[in-house]
Design an enzyme around this catalytic site. Structure first.
Site, PDB file in Angstrom:
ATOM      1  N   GLU A 305       0.821  -1.219   0.000  1.00 12.73           N
ATOM      2  CA  GLU A 305       0.000   0.000   0.000  1.00 12.73           C
ATOM      3  C   GLU A 305       0.852   1.265   0.000  1.00 12.73           C
ATOM      4  O   GLU A 305       1.910   1.318   0.617  1.00 12.73           O
ATOM      5  CB  GLU A 305      -0.894  -0.007   1.247  1.00 12.73           C
ATOM      6  CG  GLU A 305      -1.749   1.228   1.427  1.00 12.73           C
ATOM      7  CD  GLU A 305      -2.390   1.321   2.805  1.00 12.73           C
ATOM      8  OE1 GLU A 305      -3.242   2.211   2.987  1.00 12.73           O
ATOM      9  OE2 GLU A 305      -2.037   0.527   3.697  1.00 12.73           O
ATOM     10  N   LYS A 369      -9.415   3.476  -2.917  1.00 14.19           N
ATOM     11  CA  LYS A 369      -9.902   2.952  -1.646  1.00 14.19           C
ATOM     12  C   LYS A 369     -11.260   3.542  -1.291  1.00 14.19           C
ATOM     13  O   LYS A 369     -11.479   4.752  -1.356  1.00 14.19           O
ATOM     14  CB  LYS A 369      -8.893   3.248  -0.537  1.00 14.19           C
ATOM     15  CG  LYS A 369      -9.221   2.567   0.791  1.00 14.19           C
ATOM     16  CD  LYS A 369      -8.148   2.826   1.826  1.00 14.19           C
ATOM     17  CE  LYS A 369      -8.442   2.106   3.125  1.00 14.19           C
ATOM     18  NZ  LYS A 369      -7.420   2.383   4.165  1.00 14.19           N
ATOM     19  N   CYS A 422      -5.555  -1.991   2.935  1.00 17.09           N
ATOM     20  CA  CYS A 422      -5.465  -1.873   4.390  1.00 17.09           C
ATOM     21  C   CYS A 422      -6.612  -2.630   5.061  1.00 17.09           C
ATOM     22  O   CYS A 422      -6.856  -3.791   4.757  1.00 17.09           O
ATOM     23  CB  CYS A 422      -5.422  -0.404   4.785  1.00 17.09           C
ATOM     24  SG  CYS A 422      -5.072  -0.095   6.534  1.00 17.09           S
TER      25      CYS A 422
END
Length: 543
Positions: A305, A369, A422
Site C-alpha cells: 500500500e 480505496k 489496508c
C-alpha cells in the site's frame, strides 16, 4: 445463578465455581468495575497472536454473573449492567487494540501528545457497544440457562453495530475466537463472522450454569456438555472441509510479493524518493535460489500500500525504472497515492489507490480505496477540525478522497482480482460486493504504523478468515509484514514474518465455488437471532 434483587442473594450451591459466582454477583462499586475490567482484558488473550480462546470459558461466564448481579428494577438494572459492560469492553479493547497508539509515535513531535487519547479514547468508544449489549441483555434477562440466549442475542447485536455504525470497526469481534485452529475456522464459510460471534458467546457462556440454583437449572452440566459437543461439531465439519479441498493452483501463473520493511518516515518523505525506489528495485529482482531469475520468473509483481512518497504518474523517471524492471510479460500491482480533484477544494487532493501497471509503463487498471480510516486518512468534520489545527496521521490536507465503488479488476494472464486496501479486508459484509465475485483477493497494506505489536498479526488473521468465508484465495503484500499467500480454506502457502525485508515467490491458489456465506451473507446470523429470540420470549412469557 440469577437474582431479582440486590438485597436478596440466591441460594448458593457448594463448590469453587459457585463461590466465585457468588462473589461476582454480590460485588459492588469499584470492586464490580475492577472485576469487569480484568475479565474484559483477559478476554483479549483469545485473539491473535495468542489465540488462547479457552480463556473465554472463564471470562464470558463472568459477564453473565455481572448481569446477574445488576440492580433490581427494569431500567436501573439495565443501567447497572451497561456500566459493567462498558468496563468489560474497555478492558477488552485496551488490551486488544493498544497497538493503535504506535501510529501516534511515528511523528511523535506532531502527534505524540494524542497517544493517551488513542490508547484510551478508542477503547472507551468501542466499549459503548459492549455496554449497550449488556444493558439490552439485562432488559430481557430470565432465570436459568435461557439467560445465556439473552447475552448471545444482545451482545452479538452490539458487536454487529460496532462493525457498522460511524464507518464501523469490527476488529477482534468475539467470533474470531472460533477461528483457530484452522479446522474450527471453516464454519465461517457457513455463518460468517457475526454468526460465529453469536455461537462463541453462547458456547463460552455455558459454564455460568454450573453455579445456578437447582430451582433454576435441574441439569447444570447440560449446557456445558452441549457447548463441548458444538465445538466438536465445528471441528469435525472443518476437518472434513479441509480434507475435501486440497490446495490447487492456477496454471502458469507465478507471483512475486515484495516486502520492503521501510520505516514510516521514509515512506512519506519525498527526499527519500531515490532510497525508496532503489530498495524496491533491488528487492524485487533479488534471486531466491540458484535457479532463480529474479522478477523475470514472475507474471505478477506485487508491492504494498501507498508504496511511493510521491505521485507515481508524475514521476516519469520512476515509471521508466519500473518498465526496466518488469520486462515484457510481467505486470506490477502496487499501492500508490493518486492525484485527484474535489469540487471547491483549496489545494490538490488524492486517493489511496491500487495501480495495475503494464510492461510498457501504462496504467492498465485503477482502484481507489472506498473505506477510509478515520483519523488516519480523514477527520470527522474535516474542514472544522483543520481550522482548529488538527490533521490526520497521513497529513493529507483535506483528507483522502473516497473511491466510487469496490469492483473486480482484469489482470491479463490471471483470474479477475478484487483489491482491498489496508483494513478493507476486515469488513466481511462489504469486502466482496454482490455480482463482483473475483478469482482472488489482494490485500495491499502498510502495517508499519503499528510496529512489532499484535496489530499486524490480528490484521493478517482477519484477512485469512475473510478468505475462508468467501472461498477465495488471498494474496497479501504488507510493507513491514505479514505478507503471504492464503488458499481459499485458509492454508498459508507462503509468507514472510513481521519486521523483515524480502520477497515471496508463490503460485496463486485456485478459488472454490461460492460458499454459503458468499451466497446468503448474514442470513444464518439473522436466523439464529430470530429462533433464539422466540425461544427466549417463550421462556419469559411462561415466567
Amino acid at each position: 445463578m440469577t437474582r431479582a434483587r440486590r438485597t436478596r442473594g440466591p441460594r448458593i450451591l457448594a463448590g469453587p465455581v459457585t463461590r466465585l459466582a457468588h462473589a461476582i454477583v454480590l460485588a459492588d462499586g469499584w470492586r464490580r468495575a475492577g472485576i469487569a475490567l480484568l475479565a474484559g482484558a483477559a478476554s483479549a488473550l483469545a485473539m491473535a497472536p495468542l489465540n488462547a480462546w479457552p480463556i473465554l470459558f472463564v471470562t464470558i461466564p463472568v459477564a453473565v454473573w455481572l448481569i446477574d448481579g445488576s440492580a433490581s428494577g427494569r431500567w436501573s438494572g439495565a443501567w447497572s449492567a451497561a456500566v459493567a459492560g462498558w468496563c468489560f469492553g474497555f478492558g477488552y479493547f485496551v488490551a486488544g487494540v493498544y497497538w493503535v497508539g504506535y501510529a501516534f509515535l511515528v511523528d511523535a513531535k506532531t502527534f505524540g501528545w494524542l497517544l493517551p487519547v488513542a490508547v484510551a479514547g478508542l477503547p472507551a468508544y468501542l466499549a459503548l457497544y459492549t455496554g449497550l449489549g449488556f444493558a439490552a441483555a439485562r432488559l430481557v434477562w430470565v432465570r436459568g440457562p435461557h439467560r445465556l440466549l439473552a447475552l448471545a442475542i444482545a451482545l452479538s447485536c452490539g458487536e454487529w453495530l460496532r462493525g457498522h455504525l460511524l464507518t464501523g470497526f469490527p476488529w477482534n469481534a468475539f467470533g474470531y475466537a472460533l477461528t483457530q485452529p484452522l479446522a474450527m475456522a471453516q464454519s465461517v464459510s457457513l455463518v460468517g463472522i457475526w454468526g460465529l460471534t453469536f455461537l462463541a458467546l453462547l458456547i463460552f457462556a455455558t459454564p455460568a450454569t454450573l453455579a445456578d440454583d437447582s430451582a433454576d437449572t435441574r441439569h447444570p452440566y447440560r449446557p456445558l456438555a452441549l457447548a463441548l459437543v458444538a465445538l466438536a461439531g465445528l471441528f469435525a465439519y472443518g476437518a472434513a472441509r479441509l480434507s475435501m479441498h486440497p490446495t490447487t493452483y492456477v496454471k502458469d501463473l507465478k507471483l512475486r510479493i515484495m516486502q520492503p520493511n521501510l520505516q514510516q518516515d521514509a515512506r512519506f518523505n519525498y527526499a527519500a524518493k531515490n532510497e525508496v525506489m532503489a530498495r524496491y528495485l533491488t528487492l524485487s529482482d533479488r534471486a531466491t535460489g540458484p535457479q532463480s531469475n529474479g522478477v523475470r520468473d514472475a507474471n505478477i509483481l506485487i508491492w504494498p500500500e501507498s508504496a511511493f512518497p510521491f505521485f507515481l504518474t508524475r514521476e516519469p523517471d520512476a515509471l521508466a525504472q519500473i518498465v526496466n524492471l518488469i520486462r515484457p510479460g510481467t505486470r506490477l500491482i502496487t499501492g500508490a497515492v493518486r492525484p485527484g480533484n474535489a469540487p471547491g477544494a483549496k489545494g490538490p487532493r488524492a486517493y489511496n489507490s491500487v495501480y495495475v501497471i503494464d510492461p510498457d509503463g501504462s496504467i492498465g487498471g485503477i482502484y481507489d480505496k472506498l473505506h477510509l480510516v478515520p483519523f488516519g486518512e480523514f477527520l470527522p468534520f474535516q474542514s472544522f477540525m483543520e481550522r482548529l489545527g488538527f490533521q490526520q496521521l497521513t497529513k493529507e490536507v483535506g483528507g483522502f478522497l473516497t473511491g466510487s465503488r469496490r469492483r473486480a479488476m482484469d489482470v491479463p494472464g490471471a483470474p479477475k482480482m478484487l483489491p482491498l486496501i489496508c483494513y478493507e479486508a476486515v469488513f466481511p459484509d462489504e469486502a466482496v460486493p454482490a455480482g463482483e465475485r473475483p478469482g482472488w483477493l489482494i490485500n495491499l497494506t502498510n502495517d508499519g504504523w503499528f510496529g512489532i505489536s499484535s496489530g499486524p498479526y490480528q490484521h493478517f488473521h482477519q484477512a485469512r478468515v475473510l478468505a475462508i468465508a468467501e472461498g477465495l484465495p488471498m494474496v497479501r503484500a504488507a510493507n513491514t509484514g505479514i505478507s503471504g499467500v492464503i488458499d481459499p480454506v485458509g492454508r498459508v502457502t507462503a509468507s514472510l514474518p513481521l519486521g523483515v525485508e524480502g520477497v515471496i515467490d508463490a503460485n496463486l491458489p485456485q478459488a472454490l465455488g461460492p460458499t454459503v456465506f458468499s451466497k446468503y451473507g448474514n442470513l444464518p446470523f439473522l436466523l439464529f437471532l430470530i429462533i433464539t429470540t422466540l425461544s427466549l420470549g417463550r421462556r419469559r412469557f411462561r415466567a
